[in-house]
Design an enzyme around this catalytic site. Structure first.
Site, PDB file in Angstrom:
ATOM      1  N   SER A 171      19.374  56.093 -24.073  1.00 53.43           N
ATOM      2  CA  SER A 171      18.997  56.346 -25.471  1.00 53.43           C
ATOM      3  C   SER A 171      19.022  55.080 -26.314  1.00 53.43           C
ATOM      4  O   SER A 171      18.273  54.963 -27.293  1.00 53.43           O
ATOM      5  CB  SER A 171      19.914  57.405 -26.087  1.00 53.43           C
ATOM      6  OG  SER A 171      21.276  57.011 -26.004  1.00 53.43           O
ATOM      7  N   THR A 177      35.006  30.206 -20.561  1.00 51.36           N
ATOM      8  CA  THR A 177      33.995  30.154 -19.495  1.00 51.36           C
ATOM      9  C   THR A 177      33.037  31.322 -19.665  1.00 51.36           C
ATOM     10  O   THR A 177      32.964  32.217 -18.818  1.00 51.36           O
ATOM     11  CB  THR A 177      34.672  30.200 -18.110  1.00 51.36           C
ATOM     12  OG1 THR A 177      35.528  31.358 -18.052  1.00 51.36           O
ATOM     13  CG2 THR A 177      35.505  28.955 -17.868  1.00 51.36           C
ATOM     14  N   ASP A 222      35.160  33.678 -24.277  1.00 48.33           N
ATOM     15  CA  ASP A 222      36.285  32.941 -23.717  1.00 48.33           C
ATOM     16  C   ASP A 222      35.781  31.549 -23.323  1.00 48.33           C
ATOM     17  O   ASP A 222      34.628  31.202 -23.582  1.00 48.33           O
ATOM     18  CB  ASP A 222      36.978  33.694 -22.572  1.00 48.33           C
ATOM     19  CG  ASP A 222      36.182  33.734 -21.269  1.00 48.33           C
ATOM     20  OD1 ASP A 222      35.159  33.016 -21.159  1.00 48.33           O
ATOM     21  OD2 ASP A 222      36.580  34.472 -20.362  1.00 48.33           O
ATOM     22  N   HIS A 256      26.907  50.025 -24.414  1.00 48.74           N
ATOM     23  CA  HIS A 256      26.507  50.650 -25.678  1.00 48.74           C
ATOM     24  C   HIS A 256      25.650  51.897 -25.434  1.00 48.74           C
ATOM     25  O   HIS A 256      25.596  52.782 -26.291  1.00 48.74           O
ATOM     26  CB  HIS A 256      25.758  49.647 -26.550  1.00 48.74           C
ATOM     27  CG  HIS A 256      26.677  48.720 -27.278  1.00 48.74           C
ATOM     28  ND1 HIS A 256      26.608  48.498 -28.635  1.00 48.74           N
ATOM     29  CD2 HIS A 256      27.719  47.968 -26.840  1.00 48.74           C
ATOM     30  CE1 HIS A 256      27.562  47.651 -29.004  1.00 48.74           C
ATOM     31  NE2 HIS A 256      28.236  47.300 -27.927  1.00 48.74           N
ATOM     32  N   ASP A 257      25.004  51.970 -24.296  1.00 48.51           N
ATOM     33  CA  ASP A 257      24.270  53.181 -23.944  1.00 48.51           C
ATOM     34  C   ASP A 257      25.240  54.305 -23.601  1.00 48.51           C
ATOM     35  O   ASP A 257      25.153  55.407 -24.146  1.00 48.51           O
ATOM     36  CB  ASP A 257      23.339  52.899 -22.756  1.00 48.51           C
ATOM     37  CG  ASP A 257      22.516  54.122 -22.364  1.00 48.51           C
ATOM     38  OD1 ASP A 257      22.081  54.864 -23.268  1.00 48.51           O
ATOM     39  OD2 ASP A 257      22.295  54.326 -21.159  1.00 48.51           O
ATOM     40  N   ASP A 289      22.313  57.521 -20.808  1.00 46.03           N
ATOM     41  CA  ASP A 289      21.028  58.223 -20.768  1.00 46.03           C
ATOM     42  C   ASP A 289      19.860  57.376 -21.259  1.00 46.03           C
ATOM     43  O   ASP A 289      18.769  57.895 -21.504  1.00 46.03           O
ATOM     44  CB  ASP A 289      21.107  59.503 -21.607  1.00 46.03           C
ATOM     45  CG  ASP A 289      21.486  59.234 -23.065  1.00 46.03           C
ATOM     46  OD1 ASP A 289      21.593  58.050 -23.455  1.00 46.03           O
ATOM     47  OD2 ASP A 289      21.667  60.212 -23.817  1.00 46.03           O
ATOM     48  N   ASN A 314      25.191  47.766 -33.432  1.00 47.59           N
ATOM     49  CA  ASN A 314      24.058  47.324 -32.618  1.00 47.59           C
ATOM     50  C   ASN A 314      23.126  46.342 -33.319  1.00 47.59           C
ATOM     51  O   ASN A 314      22.569  45.436 -32.693  1.00 47.59           O
ATOM     52  CB  ASN A 314      23.226  48.533 -32.160  1.00 47.59           C
ATOM     53  CG  ASN A 314      23.933  49.357 -31.107  1.00 47.59           C
ATOM     54  OD1 ASN A 314      24.816  48.876 -30.409  1.00 47.59           O
ATOM     55  ND2 ASN A 314      23.545  50.624 -30.993  1.00 47.59           N
ATOM     56  N   VAL A 359      27.405  56.328 -26.312  1.00 44.56           N
ATOM     57  CA  VAL A 359      26.744  57.199 -27.294  1.00 44.56           C
ATOM     58  C   VAL A 359      26.038  58.330 -26.548  1.00 44.56           C
ATOM     59  O   VAL A 359      24.954  58.161 -26.002  1.00 44.56           O
ATOM     60  CB  VAL A 359      25.736  56.408 -28.158  1.00 44.56           C
ATOM     61  CG1 VAL A 359      25.151  57.312 -29.241  1.00 44.56           C
ATOM     62  CG2 VAL A 359      26.406  55.195 -28.788  1.00 44.56           C
ATOM     63  N   HIS A 375      34.168  40.966 -21.889  1.00 42.26           N
ATOM     64  CA  HIS A 375      34.035  39.834 -22.806  1.00 42.26           C
ATOM     65  C   HIS A 375      34.411  38.515 -22.142  1.00 42.26           C
ATOM     66  O   HIS A 375      34.466  37.489 -22.810  1.00 42.26           O
ATOM     67  CB  HIS A 375      34.891  40.059 -24.055  1.00 42.26           C
ATOM     68  CG  HIS A 375      34.296  41.051 -24.998  1.00 42.26           C
ATOM     69  ND1 HIS A 375      34.960  41.541 -26.105  1.00 42.26           N
ATOM     70  CD2 HIS A 375      33.073  41.651 -25.008  1.00 42.26           C
ATOM     71  CE1 HIS A 375      34.186  42.400 -26.743  1.00 42.26           C
ATOM     72  NE2 HIS A 375      33.038  42.486 -26.098  1.00 42.26           N
ATOM     73  N   THR A 376      34.676  38.533 -20.846  1.00 40.46           N
ATOM     74  CA  THR A 376      34.744  37.275 -20.110  1.00 40.46           C
ATOM     75  C   THR A 376      33.363  36.627 -20.060  1.00 40.46           C
ATOM     76  O   THR A 376      33.234  35.446 -19.751  1.00 40.46           O
ATOM     77  CB  THR A 376      35.269  37.496 -18.675  1.00 40.46           C
ATOM     78  OG1 THR A 376      35.370  36.228 -18.024  1.00 40.46           O
ATOM     79  CG2 THR A 376      34.329  38.364 -17.859  1.00 40.46           C
ATOM     80  N   ARG A 434      26.272  44.494 -21.811  1.00 38.87           N
ATOM     81  CA  ARG A 434      26.606  45.150 -23.076  1.00 38.87           C
ATOM     82  C   ARG A 434      25.672  46.317 -23.374  1.00 38.87           C
ATOM     83  O   ARG A 434      26.088  47.337 -23.946  1.00 38.87           O
ATOM     84  CB  ARG A 434      26.538  44.111 -24.201  1.00 38.87           C
ATOM     85  CG  ARG A 434      27.189  44.549 -25.500  1.00 38.87           C
ATOM     86  CD  ARG A 434      27.573  43.345 -26.333  1.00 38.87           C
ATOM     87  NE  ARG A 434      28.235  43.767 -27.553  1.00 38.87           N
ATOM     88  CZ  ARG A 434      27.669  43.756 -28.762  1.00 38.87           C
ATOM     89  NH1 ARG A 434      26.420  43.346 -28.887  1.00 38.87           N
ATOM     90  NH2 ARG A 434      28.333  44.137 -29.814  1.00 38.87           N
TER      91      ARG A 434
END
Length: 319
Positions: free
Chosen positions: A75, A240, A238, A65-66, A73, A93, A69, A193-194, A61
């Site tokens: 950030s 598993t 989920d 999320h890097d 890099d 975040n 945005v 999101h597994t 994740r």
């Protein structure tokens, strides 16, 4: 003649700038400068996941999320200091992204193994995400490398660019398309999101208000997530959540997507998205292969290369 020389100089400078900004990432970037870099990253990630399986999802994740945005890099790793406010306190975040201590460990051990500061924090995020996926049963795709680290970060850009869990299908697609990704990438990358868990605060509205949710599933979640309070109670994304598989897609077919944004991929108004979810629910090996391709594509979002940015000594602060 002077004017002509000036024109040639301008063309040269422009060409150099373009060559830096469009430099290609490569899987063998560290082969000569630090042959031990990738194996060192993997060893730290493996130990972290052995200690806490959920950490694999957290590292995956962080990379997502890097990249969303202002590009991949590093950030997202910058701490707030003085008047500087980075991305960590952005709405998508705060109280959500984690794993920074593991990144710190990786950086320290990689710098030691490389006998110097040659591996960027942005590349560490990309490799740690791949290793997390592979260790938890997913594809061991080749990571493209050569990113450099940003010297800035923006909480406003993070709030604007990261898709929240209440987005509709059209909003999700628009968010991904703004990053140069397409509908297939949306479906595949959402299936990250597994792995992992979500906080009650992120799925409360879905289980109490959404209609496209299995009743028994919603009832079971209400026992974990009351109408108010218990925001930090966790539920697997989920069945598993510590293993990379296609159970995520099977859940969507049965209206058991945990997040509103997850369920929007099936029944959210797009026949093409519905068909992709159905396809990957039947063909797990196709999901594995295609997920790796979309991860590589995401990892190529506006990287800093050449002389742009820097290689941080400490991932939390600019040099």
């Amino acid at each position: 003649m002077a004017a002509l020389r000036s024109l040639f100089l301008c063309v040269f400078v422009l060409s150099a700038a373009l060559s830096h900004s469009h430099a290609q990432l490569t899987p063998n970037f560290y082969n000569k400068v630090c042959p031990k870099a990738l194996s060192t990253i993997r060893s730290v990630v493996l130990n972290a996941i052995k200690h806490e399986p959920r950490m694999g999802a957290s590292l995956l994740r962080l990379h997502f999320h890097d990249c969303f945005v202002n590009g991949c890099d590093g950030s997202v790793l910058l701490d707030d200091i003085g008047n500087f406010v980075g991305e960590k306190t952005a709405f998508p975040n705060v109280n959500s992204i984690r794993g920074f201590e593991v990144v710190d460990q990786i950086k320290q051990k990689v710098n030691k193994a490389c006998k110097g500061n040659v591996v960027s924090c942005a590349d560490i995020l990309a490799v740690a995400a791949r290793d997390s996926v592979a260790i938890l049963g997913g594809p061991n795709y080749k990571v493209l490398l050569g990113r450099r680290d940003a010297r800035t970060a923006s909480v406003n850009d993070a709030n604007r660019s990261l898709p929240p869990p209440f987005f509709s299908f059209s909003q999700l697609l628009s968010s991904f398309q703004s990053q140069g990704l397409d509908l297939k990438d949306l479906v595949l990358l959402s299936a990250g999101h597994t792995l992992g868990k979500a906080r009650c605060a992120t799925f409360r509205t879905r289980i109490y208000n959404d209609t496209n949710i299995d009743r028994k599933f919603a009832a079971s979640l209400k026992a974990i997530c009351p109408p108010s309070g218990k925001d930090n109670n966790l539920m697997g994304l989920d069945k598993t959540s510590n293993f990379f598989d296609n159970a995520y897609f099977k859940a969507l077919l049965n209206k058991k997507g945990l997040l509103h944004s997850d369920q929007e991929l099936f029944g959210g108004g797009s026949q093409e998205s519905d068909e992709l979810v159905s396809y990957y629910s039947r063909y797990p090996y196709s999901f594995r292969d295609d997920f790796g391709s979309s991860m590589i594509k995401m990892g190529n979002i506006k990287p800093l290369t050449g002389s742009y940015g820097e290689i941080r000594q400490n991932c939390r602060f600019v040099n």
